[in-house]
Design a protein around this motif. Structure first.
Motif, PDB file in Angstrom:
ATOM      1  N   TYR A  43      -7.786  11.116  -6.826  1.00 50.43           N
ATOM      2  CA  TYR A  43      -7.759   9.803  -7.470  1.00 50.43           C
ATOM      3  C   TYR A  43      -6.556   9.714  -8.406  1.00 50.43           C
ATOM      4  O   TYR A  43      -6.287  10.667  -9.132  1.00 50.43           O
ATOM      5  CB  TYR A  43      -9.042   9.576  -8.269  1.00 50.43           C
ATOM      6  CG  TYR A  43      -9.150   8.195  -8.869  1.00 50.43           C
ATOM      7  CD1 TYR A  43      -9.704   7.153  -8.145  1.00 50.43           C
ATOM      8  CD2 TYR A  43      -8.676   7.937 -10.154  1.00 50.43           C
ATOM      9  CE1 TYR A  43      -9.790   5.885  -8.694  1.00 50.43           C
ATOM     10  CE2 TYR A  43      -8.754   6.672 -10.696  1.00 50.43           C
ATOM     11  CZ  TYR A  43      -9.304   5.657  -9.968  1.00 50.43           C
ATOM     12  OH  TYR A  43      -9.369   4.386 -10.505  1.00 50.43           O
ATOM     13  N   PRO A  44      -5.871   8.556  -8.376  1.00 46.86           N
ATOM     14  CA  PRO A  44      -5.995   7.504  -7.364  1.00 46.86           C
ATOM     15  C   PRO A  44      -5.229   7.878  -6.100  1.00 46.86           C
ATOM     16  O   PRO A  44      -4.247   8.611  -6.159  1.00 46.86           O
ATOM     17  CB  PRO A  44      -5.378   6.284  -8.052  1.00 46.86           C
ATOM     18  CG  PRO A  44      -4.385   6.865  -9.015  1.00 46.86           C
ATOM     19  CD  PRO A  44      -4.944   8.189  -9.462  1.00 46.86           C
ATOM     20  N   ILE A  45      -5.658   7.348  -4.978  1.00 49.36           N
ATOM     21  CA  ILE A  45      -5.058   7.660  -3.682  1.00 49.36           C
ATOM     22  C   ILE A  45      -4.843   6.381  -2.884  1.00 49.36           C
ATOM     23  O   ILE A  45      -5.188   5.291  -3.346  1.00 49.36           O
ATOM     24  CB  ILE A  45      -5.944   8.638  -2.879  1.00 49.36           C
ATOM     25  CG1 ILE A  45      -7.365   8.068  -2.725  1.00 49.36           C
ATOM     26  CG2 ILE A  45      -5.981  10.008  -3.561  1.00 49.36           C
ATOM     27  CD1 ILE A  45      -8.284   8.927  -1.876  1.00 49.36           C
ATOM     28  N   PRO A  54      -5.506  11.472 -18.437  1.00 51.34           N
ATOM     29  CA  PRO A  54      -6.655  10.883 -17.744  1.00 51.34           C
ATOM     30  C   PRO A  54      -7.456  11.877 -16.924  1.00 51.34           C
ATOM     31  O   PRO A  54      -8.577  11.588 -16.499  1.00 51.34           O
ATOM     32  CB  PRO A  54      -6.028   9.807 -16.856  1.00 51.34           C
ATOM     33  CG  PRO A  54      -4.644  10.304 -16.597  1.00 51.34           C
ATOM     34  CD  PRO A  54      -4.224  11.002 -17.866  1.00 51.34           C
ATOM     35  N   GLY A  55      -6.876  13.062 -16.664  1.00 46.42           N
ATOM     36  CA  GLY A  55      -7.586  14.064 -15.874  1.00 46.42           C
ATOM     37  C   GLY A  55      -7.607  13.770 -14.391  1.00 46.42           C
ATOM     38  O   GLY A  55      -8.432  14.325 -13.653  1.00 46.42           O
ATOM     39  N   ILE A  83       0.807  -1.220   0.000  1.00 42.32           N
ATOM     40  CA  ILE A  83       0.000   0.000   0.000  1.00 42.32           C
ATOM     41  C   ILE A  83       0.840   1.270   0.000  1.00 42.32           C
ATOM     42  O   ILE A  83       0.578   2.204  -0.778  1.00 42.32           O
ATOM     43  CB  ILE A  83      -0.979  -0.009   1.194  1.00 42.32           C
ATOM     44  CG1 ILE A  83      -2.057  -1.092   0.975  1.00 42.32           C
ATOM     45  CG2 ILE A  83      -1.632   1.357   1.367  1.00 42.32           C
ATOM     46  CD1 ILE A  83      -2.989  -1.291   2.144  1.00 42.32           C
ATOM     47  N   ALA A  84       1.854   1.342   0.832  1.00 48.63           N
ATOM     48  CA  ALA A  84       2.681   2.554   0.892  1.00 48.63           C
ATOM     49  C   ALA A  84       3.387   2.800  -0.444  1.00 48.63           C
ATOM     50  O   ALA A  84       3.464   3.942  -0.922  1.00 48.63           O
ATOM     51  CB  ALA A  84       3.702   2.443   2.015  1.00 48.63           C
ATOM     52  N   GLU A  85       3.875   1.741  -1.054  1.00 50.15           N
ATOM     53  CA  GLU A  85       4.567   1.879  -2.343  1.00 50.15           C
ATOM     54  C   GLU A  85       3.594   2.289  -3.446  1.00 50.15           C
ATOM     55  O   GLU A  85       3.931   3.097  -4.323  1.00 50.15           O
ATOM     56  CB  GLU A  85       5.272   0.573  -2.706  1.00 50.15           C
ATOM     57  CG  GLU A  85       6.240   0.707  -3.873  1.00 50.15           C
ATOM     58  CD  GLU A  85       7.057  -0.551  -4.115  1.00 50.15           C
ATOM     59  OE1 GLU A  85       7.781  -0.588  -5.122  1.00 50.15           O
ATOM     60  OE2 GLU A  85       6.964  -1.507  -3.302  1.00 50.15           O
ATOM     61  N   LEU A  86       2.386   1.763  -3.397  1.00 52.62           N
ATOM     62  CA  LEU A  86       1.368   2.140  -4.380  1.00 52.62           C
ATOM     63  C   LEU A  86       0.956   3.601  -4.202  1.00 52.62           C
ATOM     64  O   LEU A  86       0.774   4.335  -5.176  1.00 52.62           O
ATOM     65  CB  LEU A  86       0.153   1.223  -4.256  1.00 52.62           C
ATOM     66  CG  LEU A  86       0.332  -0.185  -4.833  1.00 52.62           C
ATOM     67  CD1 LEU A  86      -0.753  -1.116  -4.312  1.00 52.62           C
ATOM     68  CD2 LEU A  86       0.317  -0.149  -6.360  1.00 52.62           C
ATOM     69  N   GLU A  87       0.818   4.033  -2.953  1.00 50.06           N
ATOM     70  CA  GLU A  87       0.476   5.430  -2.694  1.00 50.06           C
ATOM     71  C   GLU A  87       1.544   6.355  -3.280  1.00 50.06           C
ATOM     72  O   GLU A  87       1.228   7.382  -3.905  1.00 50.06           O
ATOM     73  CB  GLU A  87       0.336   5.673  -1.198  1.00 50.06           C
ATOM     74  CG  GLU A  87      -0.033   7.113  -0.851  1.00 50.06           C
ATOM     75  CD  GLU A  87      -0.117   7.338   0.649  1.00 50.06           C
ATOM     76  OE1 GLU A  87      -0.798   8.306   1.053  1.00 50.06           O
ATOM     77  OE2 GLU A  87       0.490   6.567   1.419  1.00 50.06           O
ATOM     78  N   ALA A  88       2.806   5.979  -3.104  1.00 49.84           N
ATOM     79  CA  ALA A  88       3.904   6.781  -3.648  1.00 49.84           C
ATOM     80  C   ALA A  88       3.864   6.782  -5.174  1.00 49.84           C
ATOM     81  O   ALA A  88       4.109   7.815  -5.810  1.00 49.84           O
ATOM     82  CB  ALA A  88       5.238   6.246  -3.147  1.00 49.84           C
TER      83      ALA A  88
END
Length: 200
Positions: free
Chosen positions: A66-68, A59-60, A38-43
Motif C-alpha cells: 500500500y498504496p499500489i 506513514p508506515g 493509473i500507470a503514472e500513479l503507480e510510479a
C-alpha cells in the motif's frame, strides 16, 4: 531610466525574476483522475515508498502492499481519486470517498450523520521531488472546497500515530482529534491510528 536599460541587472536579480516568473505562470491544477493516470500513479506510489524506505517512513507504508496500482484503479473506478498536476505531471493525489473503516463506528464523532454526508479522506500522497512545496496543503484545501460545494457535513480521516508530519498538517488545517483506535491491520507497526474530523 535610459531606453533599453533594465531594473534587473545583476545575475542574482535576473535569477530571482526568472524564478518568480516560473512560479507565477506554471500550470498547477487539481482534477479527477482517469484510467489514463493509473500507470503514472503507480510510479508515484513506488517512488514515494522507495523514498520512505530510504528515509523516515512516517506513514508506515509498504511497497507492494500500500498504496499500489490497485489502490488507484479502485478509487478511479468509483470516481473518488483526484490528482494535482504541475506542468501536466502528477505530483500529488488524494482519495475522497464515503467508506469509513469499521473502527469508525465505535467512536463518538463531533456530528452524527449518514456517510452520504461525510467524506473520508485517504491516500494523500506527494511525489518526493515535490515535497515541502505546499502540495499536500493544496490537496487538503481542495478536499474542503469539494466537500462544501457538495453540502458535505464533515470530513473524517485516520492517520498512524507515528506519522507526525501528517498529524501536524491535519491539525494546522483545522481538523480536530477525536480518538485513537486499532484499525485491525495485520502489521505490528500499524496498530494505532489517530482519528480526526473537520466539521463543516
Amino acid at each position: 531610466m535610459p531606453v533599453g536599460e533594465h531594473y534587473f541587472q545583476t545575475k542574482e536579480q535576473l535569477d530571482y525574476l526568472e524564478n518568480w516568473l516560473e512560479k507565477r505562470f506554471e500550470k498547477v491544477y487539481i482534477e479527477q483522475g482517469t484510467i489514463n493516470d493509473i500507470a503514472e500513479l503507480e510510479a508515484l506510489y513506488d517512488d514515494l515508498n522507495d523514498y520512505l524506505s530510504a528515509n523516515t517512513n512516517y506513514p508506515g507504508w509498504i511497497k507492494g502492499i500500500y498504496p499500489i496500482r490497485e489502490t488507484a484503479e479502485k478509487a478511479i473506478e468509483e470516481g473518488s481519486l483526484y490528482v494535482l498536476r504541475k506542468e501536466n505531471v502528477i505530483v500529488g493525489s488524494i482519495v475522497l470517498n464515503h467508506e469509513p473503516e469499521e473502527a469508525y463506528d465505535n467512536v463518538k464523532w463531533g456530528i452524527d450523520t449518514s456517510y452520504n454526508e461525510i467524506l473520508v479522506l485517504r491516500t494523500l500522497v506527494v511525489h518526493p521531488r515535490f515535497m515541502k512545496q505546499g502540495i499536500a496543503k493544496q490537496l487538503m484545501d481542495f478536499a474542503k472546497e469539494l466537500a462544501v460545494s457538495a453540502n458535505i457535513k464533515t470530513i473524517r480521516l485516520d492517520v498512524s500515530v507515528d506519522n507526525t508530519p501528517a498529524i501536524k498538517l491535519y491539525e494546522q488545517s483545522g481538523y480536530t482529534y477525536v480518538e485513537t483506535v486499532d484499525l485491525g491491520l495485520p502489521y505490528d507497526h500499524l496498530k494505532w491510528f489517530r482519528l480526526y474530523e473537520l466539521v463543516l
